[in-house]
Structures are given as structure tokens and as C-alpha cells.
Scaffold this motif. Structure first.
Motif, PDB file in Angstrom:
ATOM      1  N   PHE A 290      -2.507   3.938  -0.516  1.00 45.69           N
ATOM      2  CA  PHE A 290      -2.632   2.868  -1.506  1.00 45.69           C
ATOM      3  C   PHE A 290      -2.840   1.550  -0.768  1.00 45.69           C
ATOM      4  O   PHE A 290      -2.052   1.185   0.094  1.00 45.69           O
TER       5      PHE A 290
ATOM      6  N   PHE B  72      -2.661  -2.159  -1.263  1.00 44.09           N
ATOM      7  CA  PHE B  72      -2.152  -3.099  -2.257  1.00 44.09           C
ATOM      8  C   PHE B  72      -2.954  -4.390  -2.256  1.00 44.09           C
ATOM      9  O   PHE B  72      -3.610  -4.734  -1.270  1.00 44.09           O
TER      10      PHE B  72
ATOM     11  N   ALA C 102       0.376  -5.879   1.342  1.00 44.54           N
ATOM     12  CA  ALA C 102       1.750  -5.343   1.417  1.00 44.54           C
ATOM     13  C   ALA C 102       2.091  -4.860   2.822  1.00 44.54           C
ATOM     14  O   ALA C 102       2.747  -3.841   3.004  1.00 44.54           O
ATOM     15  N   LEU C 103       1.642  -5.603   3.834  1.00 44.80           N
ATOM     16  CA  LEU C 103       2.032  -5.270   5.205  1.00 44.80           C
ATOM     17  C   LEU C 103       3.510  -5.594   5.375  1.00 44.80           C
ATOM     18  O   LEU C 103       4.006  -6.546   4.784  1.00 44.80           O
ATOM     19  N   PHE C 104       4.196  -4.785   6.181  1.00 43.43           N
ATOM     20  CA  PHE C 104       5.608  -5.071   6.445  1.00 43.43           C
ATOM     21  C   PHE C 104       5.667  -6.302   7.344  1.00 43.43           C
ATOM     22  O   PHE C 104       5.212  -6.270   8.482  1.00 43.43           O
ATOM     23  N   ASP C 105       6.245  -7.388   6.837  1.00 40.31           N
ATOM     24  CA  ASP C 105       6.131  -8.626   7.602  1.00 40.31           C
ATOM     25  C   ASP C 105       7.151  -8.717   8.737  1.00 40.31           C
ATOM     26  O   ASP C 105       7.129  -9.665   9.504  1.00 40.31           O
TER      27      ASP C 105
ATOM     28  N   MET D 189       7.109  -6.389  10.954  1.00 41.09           N
ATOM     29  CA  MET D 189       6.502  -5.561  12.005  1.00 41.09           C
ATOM     30  C   MET D 189       5.170  -6.170  12.435  1.00 41.09           C
ATOM     31  O   MET D 189       4.483  -6.801  11.632  1.00 41.09           O
TER      32      MET D 189
ATOM     33  N   PHE E 164       3.442   2.938  11.728  1.00 44.79           N
ATOM     34  CA  PHE E 164       4.637   3.274  10.939  1.00 44.79           C
ATOM     35  C   PHE E 164       4.514   4.585  10.157  1.00 44.79           C
ATOM     36  O   PHE E 164       5.371   5.468  10.297  1.00 44.79           O
TER      37      PHE E 164
ATOM     38  N   ARG F  18      -3.969   0.909   8.066  1.00 46.12           N
ATOM     39  CA  ARG F  18      -2.727   1.635   7.804  1.00 46.12           C
ATOM     40  C   ARG F  18      -2.962   2.777   6.818  1.00 46.12           C
ATOM     41  O   ARG F  18      -2.317   3.821   6.881  1.00 46.12           O
TER      42      ARG F  18
ATOM     43  N   ASP G 213      -6.465  -1.601  -4.631  1.00 43.67           N
ATOM     44  CA  ASP G 213      -6.150  -2.543  -5.703  1.00 43.67           C
ATOM     45  C   ASP G 213      -6.757  -3.898  -5.347  1.00 43.67           C
ATOM     46  O   ASP G 213      -6.183  -4.656  -4.578  1.00 43.67           O
TER      47      ASP G 213
END
Lengths: 255, 254
Positions: free
Chosen positions: B87, B89, B93-96, B98, B106, B155, B167
Motif C-alpha cells: 500500500f 499511502f 507514511a514513511l516511518f519518521d 527510521m 523494514f 518500500r 493512494d
């Protein structure tokens, strides 16, 4: 009719919120006992909860002890028992003020940051990103946090106690001229292991309460920046209230 | 592209606070195609996409993925389905917490048993594919909007999913970057051979990479077909949307 309906609606919403919070806690605990355990996230949470609150714990601990030293000396001297200043300061800190004050300070300093961080992850869809990768965000974000709370809260309370006792020592011995031997030796006579254990039980439960409430509020925060700010406020208020309510309960059980 | 539907929406209805967002919606997605779903803002395009991986559940109707009804799936069952998806986003929606590299590795670290070297190799390969070699050590907040989308695509691609959901992959990007993202999606599609469902209002730019285009309006798919069929559609709402005109059946809310 309107008032009754609104009251009923309010009661229902409070009840369902309590239900959701309970389910959330159980899910976090259940996840903790099912592998894999995310050790790295646990370590990061210990750093997050522990180091951030360190300075404020040292500062408030010292001044709490100094205020206790001053006030108790003044009171005890009226009864001619100023020699008991050491145990009086230590008992208040170990049983009551250490766990409660340190928990309140951690809530303000780190609990709010925890809610804001998880809330930001919610509104930027990072939490959905975990789900979309077939991963459970509770395993990474919530369970390690609650476990870290169990570890960190008693340790910070212990530091608070020690610094506070030396704060009382500074006022009682250095400023008011008590003998240093009296301050410490009476402490050993009057404080037993049960007093220390009560303090530890309190800290352990505060650790769960604060990390649970703060991560719940962030995890289910509303929309946008306003949602995060409201969640943060609610988390701090609810955590603080629960700390004091729970403190009374546990105090009355172990008196 | 085969004509075998791998995703089917059957009479899916979803309401939020009494407002029907999806209203007995029917839709099929075929293996290997790129399906673009367009429609006015706030019409429920993201809602539709989130239903596909069980992030939202329908009030009524069924959603079949590879013939399995995911409507009420939970736990390991829904995760088994989610593993076939990626998905992308809207804002990445990256993990901020990391770096770029950690973000891309990940899912590999958490979901596969690959050795470290293999993980690095795959991550660096896919970062090269999206044109981001050299940015591995950067943090998400140091990246531009377009770069974030590229990392998010990397990712997604790194797990080599069968289906990728996009999206609004180009929201908030300038027209040049926007075309480059479209190009990148098309290249990735050729290389990795996934089925793509893309939500976009970049008409007609997005038509270049679409096999089929569907228009979501009023809770339903009101028109679906090849890009040229959609361009020549006789439906007033479709024409109004493509032309961006204020006159027509679509209510313009400011």
C-alpha cells in the motif's frame, strides 16, 4: 427528555471508552507474551522514557526533599523530636512522594511526548502502514512501551527518593545544624523493607497506567493536528488523575 | 494481462456517521492490469482502497481477493492476504524514526528470513530503481515530497507484492515530478509485473499508464473502460471531471 438522553449518551460513551481502553491493554499484554518480542524497540523505549525525564526528576526530587526537610524540621521541633527528621523525610518520600511525584513528572515530560508521537504516527498513516505490511503496530509501539514503563518508573522513583533524602539532608544538616549521624542512623531504624516495597508497587502500577493511557490516547487520536493536541491533553489529565486515585487505593491496601 | 478477476467488490456499502460513502459498489480488478480510479475529492476513493486490505470493513456486501472473502477476516487470515499487497499511502507514511534505508529494509527484516546481505542487496537494488541511491542515510523529514513518494514506492516494491495500491501517488507534486512518478510506476510495472490500483485525479496524465479507468461518484463506479473509452464517455459527470468544468452534475463544494 433531551437532558436524560444526553446524560445517557455521555454515560454510554464513557463506558465504551473504558471498554476500548481495557481491550487495548489486554491486546498489548497478550502481544507481549506471544513471540517475537521486539527487543530493539524495547530498548529505544527505555531510552525514551528514562533519559528524557532524568533532569526533571533530579530537580524536582531535590527540591521536594528540601521542602520536606524545612517543613518537617519546623513541625518536629515543636514536639521536641527534630532528631526524627531523617526518617520522616525518608518515609514520606519512599512510601508516597517519590513514586507519585516522579510519575506525575514523567507524565508531563514524557507521557505527553509519547501520546504526541503515536498520535502523529496515526494521522500520517504510519500505523496503517504497519497493518498494510501484515504487521501488528501494537507489537512495535505499545507492548514494548508498557514493559519499559514497568522498568523505568521504579528506577526513576528510586532516584527521586535518593536525591530527595539528600535534599532533606542539605536543609536539616547543613542549613539547620542537625548532626549528620542522627539524620541517617534513625532512618535505618524506622524504615523497613515493607515501606520500600509499597513504593515499588506504586511505581510499577504507575508505570503501566501512564504508558497505557498515553499510548492509548495517541493510538486512537482524532483527526489532524487538533486531534493530536486534544489527545495529548487528555492523556496527561487522565494519567495524572488515575495516578492519584490509584495511589489512594494501593495506599489504603498496604497501610 | 488476463481477464481473470483477482479482486471483486460485490454490492459493498459503507457509511460514516450516517453518510453513505460507498453505496452497493461493484468492481473487478484483473490480474496484471493497472486500474485507475478517479473521482472528485471526498468521494470515498481512499475508503475504497482501504477496504481492500481490511483497514476498513464494509457495512454490507462482500470483497473477494483471490476468491477468498476478506470481509470478516481477522488475525493471521487477513495478514496472509495483506502479505500479497503493498500500500502506497497518500503522503508516503514513511516511518519518521527510521532512515530511508531502514524504512526500505523494514518489511524484509520483519517478514522474511533473508540474511543481512540479501536484505541489503534487495533494498539497494530497489532504491537504485527509484533513483535514490546515495540517499540511504537520510531521514524522511529531509526528503522532498517527490523523494518521499519514491522511498514509499521502494518500500512497496522491495517485498515484490502481487498487488500494489496507490493512494494518490502524485498529490502535492509539481507537474514535472508528477510525470516522473507516473513514468516510474509504469517502469516498475514492467519490471515487477504487479497488479496496480491507482487512485488519482491527475487526468488525463495518468491515462497514459492506465489499462482501465473507473470513475467513482455518488458511492458507485459510474463508468469504467479503457482510457479512450472514458475520454469519449457520454456520461456528464465523467466529462465534467475530465474537463475540470464547473458546469455539470458534480456538485462543487468550496
Amino acid at each position: 427528555m433531551g437532558i436524560i438522553a444526553r446524560m445517557g449518551g455521555y454515560v454510554l460513551s464513557v463506558l465504551s471508552e473504558m471498554g476500548r481502553m481495557t481491550i487495548f491493554l489486554f491486546e498489548a499484554i497478550y502481544t507481549l507474551f506471544t513471540p517475537p518480542f521486539k527487543f530493539r524497540w524495547f530498548l529505544l523505549r527505555i531510552r525514551f522514557l528514562g533519559t528524557r525525564s532524568m533532569i526533571i526528576i533530579l530537580l524536582t526530587g531535590a527540591f521536594t526533599g528540601m521542602v520536606l526537610g524545612l517543613q518537617l524540621y519546623y513541625t518536629l521541633e515543636k514536639f521536641g523530636s527534630a532528631a526524627l527528621l531523617g526518617p520522616a523525610v525518608a518515609l514520606s518520600l519512599v512510601r508516597e512522594l517519590g513514586p507519585v511525584f516522579s510519575a506525575l513528572m514523567i507524565t508531563g515530560r514524557t507521557g505527553s511526548a509519547l501520546t504526541a508521537e503515536i498520535g502523529m504516527m496515526r494521522i500520517t498513516e504510519q500505523i496503517d502502514a504497519f497493518y498494510s505490511m501484515a504487521l501488528n503496530p501494537v507489537r512495535y509501539l505499545i507492548s514494548p512501551t508498557i514493559l519499559a514503563g514497568l522498568l523505568v518508573f521504579p528506577m526513576l522513583a528510586a532516584i527521586f527518593d535518593v536525591v530527595g533524602i539528600y535534599g532533606g539532608y542539605f536543609v536539616g544538616v547543613r542549613l539547620l545544624g542537625m548532626s549528620s549521624g542522627t539524620y541517617f542512623s534513625e532512618m535505618q531504624t524506622f524504615i523497613n523493607m515493607d515501606d520500600v516495597l509499597v513504593g515499588i508497587y506504586k511505581s510499577l502500577s504507575f508505570g503501566v497506567i501512564v504508558t497505557w493511557v498515553c499510548s492509548y490516547k495517541g493510538f486512537y487520536c482524532g483527526h489532524g493536528a487538533e486531534g493530536v493536541s486534544r489527545a495529548t491533553t487528555e492523556a496527561v489529565v487522565l494519567s495524572s488523575v488515575l495516578i492519584l486515585v490509584w495511589d489512594y487505593f494501593i495506599g489504603s491496601v498496604f497501610i | 494481462m488476463s481477464r481473470e478477476p483477482i479482486i471483486r467488490f460485490i454490492d459493498v456499502t459503507k457509511s460514516f456517521n450516517g453518510v453513505k460513502v460507498l453505496d452497493r459498489l461493484n468492481l473487478e480488478v484483473f490480474r496484471g492490469e493497472i486500474l485507475v480510479i478517479m473521482g472528485p475529492s471526498g468521494v470515498g476513493k481512499t475508503v475504497l482502497l482501504k477496504h481492500l486490505i481490511g483497514l476498513l470493513r464494509p457495512d454490507n456486501g462482500r470483497i473477494l481477493v483471490y476468491g477468498e472473502d476478506i470481509t470478516t477476516m481477522k488475525g493471521d487470515d487477513i495478514n496472509r492476504i495483506r502479505e500479497r499487497f503493498a500500500f502506497l499511502f497518500q503522503w508516503g507514511a514513511l516511518f519518521d524514526s527510521m532512515t530511508v534505508l531502514e524504512n526500505v529494509t523494514f518489511p524484509l527484516r520483519e517478514r522474511t528470513r533473508l540474511r543481512d546481505e540479501e536484505i541489503m542487496e534487495r533494498a539497494l537494488d530497489v532504491l537504485a530503481h527509484v533513483g535514490l541511491r546515495g540517499s540511504e542515510g537520510k531521514w524522511p523529514d529531509e526528503l522532498s515530497g517527490g523523494m518521499k513518494k519514491r522511498v514509499a514506492l521502494a518500500r512497496a516494491l522491495v517485498m515484490e507484492p502481487e498487488i500494489i495500491l496507490f493512494d494518490e501517488p502524485t498529490t502535492g507534486l509539481d507537474p514535472v515530478i508528477c510525470s516522473s512518478i507516473h513514468q516510474l510506476i509504469a517502469e516498475s510495472h514492467r519490471k515487477f509485473n504487479f497488479t496496480g490500483v491507482i487512485i488519482s485525479h491527475e487526468v488525463p496524465g495518468i491515462f497514459e499508464i492506465a489499462d482501465r479507468v473507473a470513475m467513482l461518484y455518488d458511492g458507485r463506479i459510474i463508468e469504467i473502460g479503457t482510457p479512450s473509452e472514458i475520454m469519449n464517455s457520454g456520461n456528464g459527470a465523467v466529462q465534467q471531471f475530465i474537463k475540470g468544468s464547473l458546469e455539470g452534475p458534480i456538485n462543487v463544494v468550496f
